[in-house]
Design an enzyme around this catalytic site. Structure first.
Site, PDB file in Angstrom:
ATOM      1  N   GLU A 119     -48.719 -47.427   3.361  1.00 54.37           N
ATOM      2  CA  GLU A 119     -47.589 -47.295   2.432  1.00 54.37           C
ATOM      3  C   GLU A 119     -47.587 -45.976   1.664  1.00 54.37           C
ATOM      4  OE1 GLU A 119     -48.499 -50.868   0.404  1.00 54.37           O
ATOM      5  OE2 GLU A 119     -47.002 -52.069   1.468  1.00 54.37           O
ATOM      6  N   TYR A 133     -28.538 -48.740  25.197  1.00 58.45           N
ATOM      7  CA  TYR A 133     -28.378 -47.740  24.145  1.00 58.45           C
ATOM      8  C   TYR A 133     -28.238 -46.351  24.760  1.00 58.45           C
ATOM      9  CZ  TYR A 133     -30.182 -51.390  21.002  1.00 58.45           C
ATOM     10  OH  TYR A 133     -30.378 -52.541  20.292  1.00 58.45           O
TER      11      TYR A 133
END
Ligand SMILES: [Zn+2]
Ligand SMILES: [Zn+2]
Length: 426
Positions: free
Chosen positions: A398, A322
């Site tokens: 969350e 990458y």
């Protein structure tokens, strides 16, 4: 200008209200994907879930792309530029150890081994956040001055052996064309930062990653008579040390950090035989394009010349991985006021780069892009206590997802307006 800014402010408010409304469904979606994780290029269930949701929002859907990828195109009510938002979809071959009701029990075969599968990098959260953004923006589409492209990308963690995949394949298959994308934004959840925080870095934020293989050819002989052969094990040892001198002694360490790691050495079968060959595998991490090229040259020279000094031969193969996750400085500057407004300035930070890598970098090679961190660490944990991404204990708080929805929605809309929120006309 007053009317424009007033209506922009109204749309911004509406986006925040909608983001609040979709939060429960974002969390439910994240749990659903978390419980049904799929490895790279195998994200069929996730892909269908994404396509169905986008279609239900009236968003144009292109699928499949790059195997299991999905591209959504939301055309705003006003003409303008095209901005892309990206989420990666794949899970990892990790057996989950987090005790949540939606814990993954999925098992599969990976490279011939039976493994558990877990969203241990938080890509489940990325998909859920981006679907939340799609829902929010679909409800203010008439007010959007341009087009938003949603890139749901498979296989960020790498495609299975022998397969292409990830962002590179998305780009190759035209994810940034029709409509032609002008800029791209993406985020990554991380336990390094607590819930509520956003962090970024202009320029190189994550490393380029390249791998290398060095084969040292000596001459096999008896372990008692090394002078009758050429010992590739001693030569390999010298090469390992020689390679460490590249980052520490040969490169300007004030310009950018870099790392050369030998992670595997294979050679020999028993104690008293000097073998013919030794093979070494390693990884290279760099944050500067010129330095990256320079390191490649130096690795080759170091290995070959050390081997030559001993009468051995080194074959060096470097495989590019990458590229550098490079945040376009102008786009970053333009978007920072938005991120500060959305998170609250005190909850944002410009941070050090990391030597981890991200294939978001492939989009950034084609169009200006900004990648940023979204904190999901529970507030009662220290960075040291919180299991890192890829850990079987990686845990996403969350309550941090809503900020992700707002951040992506606002950077996209502000980009299309051609302004950072801080520069909004009064
Ligand atoms: Zn990862
Ligand atoms: Zn990741």
């Amino acid at each position: 200008m007053t009317t424009l800014s007033a209506s922009a402010a109204t749309v911004d408010q509406r986006i925040d209200e909608l983001a609040k409304q979709v939060e429960p469904s974002v969390i439910a979606c994240r749990r659903d994907i978390h419980q049904h994780p799929e490895l790279g290029n195998r994200e069929t269930r996730t892909s269908k879930l994404i396509a169905d949701k986008l279609k239900s929002l009236g968003i144009e859907v292109k699928t499949p792309i790059a195997h299991t990828g999905v591209v959504g195109v939301l055309r705003g009510g006003k003409p303008g530029r095209v901005v892309a938002l990206r989420a990666d979809m794949d899970a990892l071959p990790v057996t989950e150890q987090v005790d949540v009701p939606f814990k993954s029990m999925v098992r599969t075969t990976y490279n011939g081994q039976e493994v558990g599968v877990m969203h241990a990098c938080g890509h489940d959260a990325h998909v859920a956040i981006l679907l939340g953004v799609a829902e929010v923006l679909s409800k203010v589409r008439d007010e959007i001055p341009g087009t938003v492209v949603f890139l749901f990308q498979p296989a960020e963690e790498g495609a299975p052996e022998g397969e292409e995949g990830g962002a590179a394949l998305m780009v190759k298959e035209g994810a940034l064309k029709n409509p032609k994308v002008d800029a791209v934004f993406g985020l990554h959840v991380t336990s390094r930062y607590p819930v509520g925080e956003i962090a970024w870095r202009p320029g190189g934020m994550m490393a380029a990653v390249d791998s290398f293989k060095i084969k040292v050819h000596g001459k096999q002989t008896h372990g008692a008579y090394p002078w009758l052969g050429i010992d590739p094990i001693v030569v390999a040892s010298q090469i390992v040390l020689g390679l460490q001198l590249i980052p520490s002694r040969q490169l300007d360490t004030t310009l950018a950090p870099s790392v050369v790691t030998v992670g595997a050495i294979h050679g020999g079968v028993r104690n008293n035989i000097i073998p013919d060959d030794v093979e070494m595998l390693g990884t290279i991490r760099s944050l500067d394009k010129a330095m990256r090229d320079d390191i490649h040259v130096r690795i080759k020279r170091t290995a070959e010349d050390i081997a030559a000094a001993a009468g051995a031969k080194a074959e060096v193969a470097i495989t590019a991985g990458y590229p550098i996750t490079y945040n376009d400085p102008a786009l970053t500057e333009q978007s920072v006021p938005t991120l500060r407004r959305v998170a609250g300035a005190e909850n944002t930070a410009v941070v050090n780069p990391t030597l981890g890598a991200e294939d978001f970098s492939f989009y950034q090679q084609n169009v200006p892009g900004l990648f940023f961190w979204l904190g999901i660490r529970p507030p009662n944990q220290t960075p040291e206590e919180a299991p890192s991404n890829h850990s079987p204990r990686f845990y996403v708080d969350e309550s941090g997802l809503g900020l992700g929805v707002r951040a992506l929605a606002h950077v996209a809309v502000d980009y299309l307006r051609g302004q950072g929120a801080g520069g909004r006309a009064q």
